[in-house]
Scaffold this active site. Structure first.
Site, PDB file in Angstrom:
ATOM      1  N   HIS A  82       0.818  -1.214   0.000  1.00  0.00           N
ATOM      2  CA  HIS A  82       0.000   0.000   0.000  1.00  0.00           C
ATOM      3  C   HIS A  82       0.854   1.268   0.000  1.00  0.00           C
ATOM      4  CE1 HIS A  82       0.071  -0.070   4.569  1.00  0.00           C
ATOM      5  NE2 HIS A  82       0.031   1.235   4.396  1.00  0.00           N
ATOM      6  N   ASP A 217       1.423  -7.627   2.394  1.00  0.00           N
ATOM      7  CA  ASP A 217       1.430  -6.198   2.061  1.00  0.00           C
ATOM      8  C   ASP A 217       2.878  -5.724   1.845  1.00  0.00           C
ATOM      9  OD1 ASP A 217       0.883  -3.522   1.789  1.00  0.00           O
ATOM     10  OD2 ASP A 217      -0.447  -3.407   3.527  1.00  0.00           O
ATOM     11  N   SER A 649       4.040   2.282   8.408  1.00  0.00           N
ATOM     12  CA  SER A 649       3.845   1.272   7.379  1.00  0.00           C
ATOM     13  C   SER A 649       5.136   1.078   6.609  1.00  0.00           C
ATOM     14  CB  SER A 649       2.744   1.693   6.412  1.00  0.00           C
ATOM     15  OG  SER A 649       1.523   1.302   6.909  1.00  0.00           O
TER      16      SER A 649
HETATM   17  N1  ARG Z   1      -4.742   0.459   7.502  1.00  0.00           N
HETATM   18  C1  ARG Z   1      -3.490   0.536   6.815  1.00  0.00           C
HETATM   19  C2  ARG Z   1      -2.908   1.946   6.944  1.00  0.00           C
HETATM   20  O1  ARG Z   1      -3.407   2.736   7.670  1.00  0.00           O
HETATM   21  C3  ARG Z   1      -3.607   0.103   5.397  1.00  0.00           C
HETATM   22  C4  ARG Z   1      -4.280   1.048   4.470  1.00  0.00           C
HETATM   23  C5  ARG Z   1      -4.345   0.642   3.020  1.00  0.00           C
HETATM   24  N2  ARG Z   1      -5.345  -0.381   2.773  1.00  0.00           N
HETATM   25  C6  ARG Z   1      -6.682  -0.171   2.553  1.00  0.00           C
HETATM   26  N3  ARG Z   1      -7.438  -1.214   2.396  1.00  0.00           N
HETATM   27  N4  ARG Z   1      -7.228   1.018   2.471  1.00  0.00           N
HETATM   28  O2  ARG Z   1      -2.285   2.558   6.117  1.00  0.00           O
HETATM   29  N1  GLU Z   2      -1.225   1.297   7.507  1.00  0.00           N
HETATM   30  C1  GLU Z   2      -0.614   2.351   8.279  1.00  0.00           C
HETATM   31  C2  GLU Z   2       0.380   3.168   7.468  1.00  0.00           C
HETATM   32  O1  GLU Z   2       0.239   3.324   6.285  1.00  0.00           O
HETATM   33  C3  GLU Z   2      -0.026   1.752   9.498  1.00  0.00           C
HETATM   34  C4  GLU Z   2      -1.122   1.422  10.373  1.00  0.00           C
HETATM   35  C5  GLU Z   2      -1.112   2.264  11.606  1.00  0.00           C
HETATM   36  O2  GLU Z   2      -1.683   3.352  11.590  1.00  0.00           O
HETATM   37  O3  GLU Z   2      -0.487   1.795  12.550  1.00  0.00           O
HETATM   38  O4  GLU Z   2       1.301   3.752   7.992  1.00  0.00           O
END
Ligand code: ARG
Ligand code: GLU
Length: 714
Positions: A82, A217, A649
């Site tokens: 991502h 991921d 991330s």
């Molecule tokens: N929750 C993760 C973060 O905050 C992954 C986000 C990307 N994935 C998604 N399905 N939107 O970045």
């Molecule tokens: N998916 C999040 C990011 O892009 C990390 C998840 C979180 O917030 O810990 O940094």
């Protein structure tokens, strides 16, 4: 008894093991003993050193908002799928859809240049507190102090920019301390490989922020440099970057209780808020934001199901909206379950009890708490207004888009006045946006109606942009009727009319400037930029000042506690241990997942759990080789108690010997509250097991040649 209670209360705000995002240059002074006690085997110098190569030289900020780690002597880097997503999407076309099919370079010549992608190294971190705060006139007002500090910061940053280095200074502990980060940014970064979305994003929105998790991921890139190993613009003559340090990779995995450490660039946390601020968050801000996003997502979801064109048009925006929608929902529920507001209140009461014999401190505490109370009372209605501006009105894409024309009108006026202007160039750019590639007028009309309808209900007349108020009046408060009127009469959010408009813009600009949608867009901007945002910024400054005093006071009172600064997109170390957790009564979630679980999810037949047959065939063949765990299973992900947030991330997750065991990519839903209050029993970071990464590279993608440049520890 009383003392015990106070110690317990203190733990609400003050870091103990697991909690905390620490500045790497302060590890030796603050955390090293504790890290060692928890199993860490290396020296603090191996984490951060300015004289020798250290781990920090293998951690980069990736693309501005994520983290990546160097895993070979030839500049190979590993981050999340991502995080690479927009670069991969930009390289993809219908004929070469790397999102859908994945991509693997089979040699360096096949690595793909990514435009506008860069990685930033931290060369060194310097305490500049004395320089920034030293000469401040104590008689300055808050606003004067603020601008004096900004000026010093700017001057110091400029002075530090030598030898192709860059520098930025950030406040810590709300401006009690300042640190300068001297950086170096490499601009030639190429895509080496990515799994297909069905693997990299397996589980998609269904599983986002959720444990148990089964997506791989990750994506891989390579940093290129000029012949002297220095940053350079893309050139085919550039060569793979030779890093000062890269992470060895361990195939030994991690088990419950094992030490882990995360090294990366966490974005933003607020752990030292007052009970008033947490109350506002849980009972106003999060609920408003969640509700408004829910409505937007419902409109998009319906339309995206209609056809592939609409699905592709909105998919990335949908993911963006859904991501924080779900995060805020989890945060709100987690904080409620944790009884966060009352815990903060009890903590504040505990503080008052603790200083009750010290008249000066007691007065200070009381003063602060009543100032917080007063300021947040003023802040709450403005915050509501602001949320309805950004999450509701600006949730109408057409409104945001129309607003961008303000510049075109302004440049045209310059042209007409015979001044230097960019009008012609701007107009050409706007012509390229029509027909809309990113906006379906019919979908946007539905968004507009939904958003105007909640807005009209939730924001009282008189607290709205006057022009919107008058439009609503004219339509008897009926959002549907107003929306019909706007879309029937606009040239801005209508493909056919916009084309005509752009072809005779210069001649008929005066007419287009009266377009109701454009009028609405500018009226909205004007109202919020003048009536709301300046007041909000003023209060933000006040709150920041209160927080600055509050944190300082806490540090004085709890002299023996170690404090960590809130995340602010600077380099940090978090450490904790692999651990399971209990999401709710009667349920315990294991600390790891396996490929078997992925296949089970796939069998449910849900779209988000689709994978290509190849993965199922490989699973059936059970050819896990050196990547299997002791039970012969192939692990996908694991969880640990490292304190992380957005921006982490792609961060390397390391074992006690500093070997890479995985890549951080998310948190559990029950733990997203850790941005405000960390609870060691509920908060987990989610890591992709590096053995699964390598198995995908090697067995699924057939790009095992990449392992030759890595240092693999079996
Ligand atoms: N929750 C993760 C973060 O905050 C992954 C986000 C990307 N994935 C998604 N399905 N939107 O970045
Ligand atoms: N998916 C999040 C990011 O892009 C990390 C998840 C979180 O917030 O810990 O940094």
């Amino acid at each position: 008894m009383k003392k015990l209670l106070l110690v317990l209360l203190a733990s609400v705000t003050i870091a103990k093991a697991d909690e905390g995002m620490w500045l790497p240059q302060l590890i030796s002074a603050l955390n090293y003993a504790d890290m060692k006690k928890n199993g860490f085997k290396l020296s603090a110098e191996q984490i951060y050193s300015i004289n020798k190569s250290s781990m920090k030289d293998a951690v980069v900020q990736f693309g501005g908002g994520c983290t990546a780690e160097i895993i070979s002597n030839e500049g190979l880097i590993l981050t999340n799928h991502h995080c690479g997503f927009s670069s991969i999407a930009a390289l993809s076309s219908v004929a070469n859809d790397y999102l859908k099919n994945g991509y693997w370079a089979m040699n360096k010549g096949e690595e793909l240049r990514c435009e506008n992608l860069s990685v930033m190294f931290i060369q060194r971190i310097e305490d500049v507190t004395a320089k920034v705060l030293g000469g401040l006139n104590p008689k300055f007002s808050d606003v004067q102090k603020d601008s004096a500090i900004k000026a010093t910061v700017k001057a110091l940053e400029i002075a530090a920019k030598t030898d192709g280095m860059d520098a930025f200074i950030r406040p810590f502990f709300y401006g009690n301390e300042y640190y300068m980060f001297v950086t170096q940014t490499y601009r030639d970064v190429r895509l080496v490989g990515t799994p297909p979305e069905s693997i990299g994003k397996f589980g998609d929105e269904t599983d986002n922020w959720v444990w148990p998790r089964h997506n791989a991921d990750f994506s891989m890139f390579r940093i290129y440099a000029d012949k002297d190993n220095k940053p350079a613009d893309y050139s085919k003559d550039n060569v793979p970057y030779k890093p000062k340090y890269f992470f060895p990779i361990s195939l030994k995995g991690a088990e419950k209780g094992d030490f882990t450490m995360v090294y990366g660039f966490p974005g933003r946390t607020t752990e030292y808020l007052s009970s008033n601020a947490v109350d506002l968050l849980v009972n106003q801000q999060d609920p408003i934001r969640v509700r408004l996003r829910e409505k937007r997502l419902a409109v998009l979801e319906t339309d995206m199901k209609k056809n592939d064109t609409l699905r592709l048009m909105y998919t990335s925006r949908y993911a963006g909206i859904a991501n924080y929608y779900k995060k805020w929902d989890g945060e709100m529920k987690g904080l409620k379950k944790f009884d966060a507001v009352n815990k903060k209140k009890a903590f504040e009461q505990g503080l008052l009890d603790l200083v009750k014999t010290d008249a000066v401190k007691l007065a200070k505490c009381n003063g602060l708490f009543s100032a917080f109370q007063k300021t947040y009372t003023e802040y709450a209605p403005l915050s509501k207004q602001y949320d309805y501006y950004t999450e509701c009105l600006l949730g109408i894409d057409g409104l945001r888009y129309s607003n961008t024309y303000a510049n075109v009108f302004a440049e045209l006026k310059k042209k007409q006045a015979g001044k230097e202007n960019k009008f012609d160039k701007l107009l050409e750019d706007f012509k390229k946006t029509v027909p809309f590639k990113n906006l379906n007028p019919a979908t946007d009309k539905k968004l507009c109606q939904a958003m105007l309808s909640v807005y009209a209900t939730d924001i009282e007349a008189g607290n709205r942009p006057p022009y919107l108020d008058s439009l609503l009046n004219a339509h008897k408060g009926n959002a549907a009727s107003l929306t019909d009127f706007l879309y029937a009469n606009t040239s801005f959010v209508n493909n056919a009319k916009a084309q005509v408009m752009l072809s005779d813009f210069e001649k008929s600009a005066a007419v287009y400037e009266r377009d109701p949608f454009y009028q609405l867009a500018t009226a909205v901007t004007k109202y919020y930029q003048t009536a709301i945002i300046p007041q909000l910024q003023y209060l933000d400054l006040q709150i920041n000042d209160l927080q600055k005093e509050y944190v300082q006071l806490l540090r004085e009172i709890y002299k023996n506690k170690k404090f960590y600064p809130d995340a602010n997109s600077t380099l940090r170390v978090a450490y904790g241990k692999v651990d399971d957790y209990q999401p709710r009564d009667g349920v315990r979630y294991a600390h790891y997942t396996t490929l078997d679980g992925l296949v089970d999810k796939n069998a449910m037949g849900i779209e988000d759990y689709y994978v290509k047959p190849r993965l199922l065939e490989l699973h059936a063949a059970k050819d896990y080789g050196q990547y299997a765990d002791k039970q012969g299973k192939l692990r996908v992900a694991f969880i640990a108690s490292n304190h992380t947030t957005g921006g982490n991330s792609g961060s390397p997750v390391l074992n006690a010997k500093g070997e890479l065991i995985g890549t951080n990519f998310d948190r559990n839903w029950e733990g997203t509250m850790s941005d405000v209050m960390y609870n060691v029993n509920q908060c987990r970071n989610i890591t992709l097991d590096v053995r699964f990464t390598l198995w995908i590279v090697d067995k699924y993608a057939g790009a095992g040649y990449l392992l030759n440049e890595m240092k693999i520890i079996k």
